[in-house]
Scaffold this motif. Sequence first.
Motif, PDB file in Angstrom:
ATOM      1  N   ILE A  79      34.735 -17.070  -3.744  1.00 48.35           N
ATOM      2  CA  ILE A  79      34.172 -17.785  -4.886  1.00 48.35           C
ATOM      3  C   ILE A  79      32.745 -17.291  -5.070  1.00 48.35           C
ATOM      4  N   VAL A  80      32.425 -16.856  -6.289  1.00 49.64           N
ATOM      5  CA  VAL A  80      31.090 -16.355  -6.611  1.00 49.64           C
ATOM      6  C   VAL A  80      30.369 -17.428  -7.416  1.00 49.64           C
ATOM      7  N   ARG A  81      29.172 -17.790  -6.963  1.00 51.16           N
ATOM      8  CA  ARG A  81      28.390 -18.795  -7.683  1.00 51.16           C
ATOM      9  C   ARG A  81      26.910 -18.455  -7.652  1.00 51.16           C
ATOM     10  N   SER A  82      26.169 -19.140  -8.505  1.00 54.74           N
ATOM     11  CA  SER A  82      24.722 -18.963  -8.587  1.00 54.74           C
ATOM     12  C   SER A  82      24.151 -20.257  -9.132  1.00 54.74           C
ATOM     13  N   GLY A  83      23.595 -21.060  -8.281  1.00 60.39           N
ATOM     14  CA  GLY A  83      23.055 -22.346  -8.735  1.00 60.39           C
ATOM     15  C   GLY A  83      24.086 -23.445  -8.627  1.00 60.39           C
ATOM     16  N   SER A  84      24.786 -23.709  -9.707  1.00 59.64           N
ATOM     17  CA  SER A  84      25.693 -24.847  -9.786  1.00 59.64           C
ATOM     18  C   SER A  84      26.858 -24.735  -8.803  1.00 59.64           C
ATOM     19  N   ALA A  85      27.226 -25.864  -8.219  1.00 62.94           N
ATOM     20  CA  ALA A  85      28.371 -25.907  -7.313  1.00 62.94           C
ATOM     21  C   ALA A  85      29.611 -26.443  -8.024  1.00 62.94           C
ATOM     22  N   THR A  86      29.505 -26.698  -9.325  1.00 64.43           N
ATOM     23  CA  THR A  86      30.636 -27.197 -10.091  1.00 64.43           C
ATOM     24  C   THR A  86      31.688 -26.106 -10.213  1.00 64.43           C
ATOM     25  N   ALA A  87      32.944 -26.458  -9.993  1.00 64.44           N
ATOM     26  CA  ALA A  87      34.036 -25.488 -10.010  1.00 64.44           C
ATOM     27  C   ALA A  87      34.105 -24.715 -11.323  1.00 64.44           C
ATOM     28  N   SER A  88      33.787 -25.350 -12.437  1.00 70.77           N
ATOM     29  CA  SER A  88      33.858 -24.664 -13.730  1.00 70.77           C
ATOM     30  C   SER A  88      32.698 -23.690 -13.940  1.00 70.77           C
ATOM     31  N   ASP A  89      31.708 -23.710 -13.060  1.00 70.79           N
ATOM     32  CA  ASP A  89      30.536 -22.847 -13.179  1.00 70.79           C
ATOM     33  C   ASP A  89      30.534 -21.707 -12.166  1.00 70.79           C
ATOM     34  N   GLN A  90      31.689 -21.419 -11.599  1.00 76.73           N
ATOM     35  CA  GLN A  90      31.813 -20.345 -10.616  1.00 76.73           C
ATOM     36  C   GLN A  90      33.129 -19.616 -10.854  1.00 76.73           C
ATOM     37  N   VAL A  91      33.282 -18.452 -10.231  1.00 77.11           N
ATOM     38  CA  VAL A  91      34.455 -17.613 -10.449  1.00 77.11           C
ATOM     39  C   VAL A  91      35.114 -17.302  -9.109  1.00 77.11           C
ATOM     40  N   THR A  92      36.431 -17.442  -9.055  1.00 78.37           N
ATOM     41  CA  THR A  92      37.202 -17.083  -7.869  1.00 78.37           C
ATOM     42  C   THR A  92      37.802 -15.699  -8.084  1.00 78.37           C
ATOM     43  N   ILE A  93      37.605 -14.818  -7.091  1.00 76.00           N
ATOM     44  CA  ILE A  93      38.140 -13.461  -7.162  1.00 76.00           C
ATOM     45  C   ILE A  93      39.146 -13.287  -6.027  1.00 76.00           C
ATOM     46  N   PRO A  94      40.426 -13.099  -6.354  1.00 76.83           N
ATOM     47  CA  PRO A  94      41.430 -12.879  -5.312  1.00 76.83           C
ATOM     48  C   PRO A  94      41.141 -11.595  -4.529  1.00 76.83           C
ATOM     49  N   ASN A  95      41.582 -11.550  -3.303  1.00 76.12           N
ATOM     50  CA  ASN A  95      41.379 -10.376  -2.458  1.00 76.12           C
ATOM     51  C   ASN A  95      42.036  -9.154  -3.092  1.00 76.12           C
ATOM     52  N   GLY A  96      41.310  -8.043  -3.070  1.00 76.44           N
ATOM     53  CA  GLY A  96      41.822  -6.792  -3.618  1.00 76.44           C
ATOM     54  C   GLY A  96      41.678  -6.668  -5.127  1.00 76.44           C
ATOM     55  N   GLN A  97      41.083  -7.658  -5.768  1.00 67.36           N
ATOM     56  CA  GLN A  97      40.901  -7.611  -7.216  1.00 67.36           C
ATOM     57  C   GLN A  97      39.418  -7.597  -7.567  1.00 67.36           C
ATOM     58  N   ALA A  98      39.149  -7.273  -8.819  1.00 71.55           N
ATOM     59  CA  ALA A  98      37.775  -7.256  -9.324  1.00 71.55           C
ATOM     60  C   ALA A  98      37.728  -8.061 -10.609  1.00 71.55           C
ATOM     61  N   LYS A  99      36.587  -8.678 -10.859  1.00 72.56           N
ATOM     62  CA  LYS A  99      36.368  -9.413 -12.108  1.00 72.56           C
ATOM     63  C   LYS A  99      35.007  -9.040 -12.665  1.00 72.56           C
ATOM     64  N   MET A 100      34.952  -8.995 -13.996  1.00 69.84           N
ATOM     65  CA  MET A 100      33.674  -8.822 -14.664  1.00 69.84           C
ATOM     66  C   MET A 100      33.139 -10.222 -14.936  1.00 69.84           C
ATOM     67  N   VAL A 101      31.930 -10.471 -14.460  1.00 70.60           N
ATOM     68  CA  VAL A 101      31.324 -11.797 -14.607  1.00 70.60           C
ATOM     69  C   VAL A 101      29.946 -11.648 -15.243  1.00 70.60           C
ATOM     70  N   TYR A 102      29.449 -12.767 -15.759  1.00 73.77           N
ATOM     71  CA  TYR A 102      28.041 -12.768 -16.133  1.00 73.77           C
ATOM     72  C   TYR A 102      27.361 -13.967 -15.498  1.00 73.77           C
ATOM     73  N   PHE A 103      26.114 -13.754 -15.127  1.00 77.81           N
ATOM     74  CA  PHE A 103      25.246 -14.783 -14.563  1.00 77.81           C
ATOM     75  C   PHE A 103      24.361 -15.254 -15.712  1.00 77.81           C
ATOM     76  N   ASP A 104      24.320 -16.561 -15.975  1.00 82.08           N
ATOM     77  CA  ASP A 104      23.571 -17.049 -17.141  1.00 82.08           C
ATOM     78  C   ASP A 104      22.095 -17.294 -16.866  1.00 82.08           C
ATOM     79  N   GLY A 105      21.651 -17.171 -15.605  1.00 81.65           N
ATOM     80  CA  GLY A 105      20.236 -17.313 -15.288  1.00 81.65           C
ATOM     81  C   GLY A 105      19.715 -18.732 -15.385  1.00 81.65           C
ATOM     82  N   GLY A 106      20.600 -19.722 -15.295  1.00 86.28           N
ATOM     83  CA  GLY A 106      20.225 -21.119 -15.491  1.00 86.28           C
ATOM     84  C   GLY A 106      19.559 -21.814 -14.331  1.00 86.28           C
ATOM     85  N   GLY A 107      19.120 -21.056 -13.321  1.00 82.85           N
ATOM     86  CA  GLY A 107      18.442 -21.671 -12.174  1.00 82.85           C
ATOM     87  C   GLY A 107      19.389 -22.526 -11.356  1.00 82.85           C
TER      88      GLY A 107
END
Length: 171
Positions: free
Chosen positions: A108-136
């Motif tokens: 699980i990749v996160r930055s700041g918020s611990a809310t499930a809807s504010d983070q991304v889960t990446i399965p093993n062996g896969q890649a995802k394109m994500v963006y970080f919104d910089g919201g502190g």
Amino acid sequence: MATFDNNLKLEEIVTGQASGQWGDKTNVNLELIGEALGYGTKSGFSSDGDNTNFALANAPTSDAARAMYLKLTSSASLSATRTITFADNTIKRVQIIENATSGGQSIIVRSGSATASDQVTIPNGQAKMVYFDGGGGSGKVVDVFATFNVGPLTVQSGAATTGLTIDNTAA
């Protein structure tokens, strides 16, 4: 005093400082921009546990985590889904992150918020394109392609006459 408050953690020299060093510092920053446009591999987990402080190094230090395509590995075999928290939660950027950790677990990749809807889960062996919104402290990591909309999609093999077209307007 120089600051590193930009999205790539490059050195921003204050007017009147670094006399005689602008060439060297600028060259380092240009090298780090090149690094940011490339591919990097970095261990995100030194143990079988969450990493709550995955930080990007300030210039002039090279850091694989600066790369546009980041292959996250682990030096330990993960036994469950683990969370990696990017410590620089004011950075706004797009990044492709590959889960290349050992143990076959999602991350699980996160930055700041611990809310499930504010983070991304990446399965093993896969890649995802994500963006970080910089919201502190309430910063979000968003899966770019979760709601990505494209027109008709054509998948072709080596020969242009074979392929598969997916078009949701056809019955």
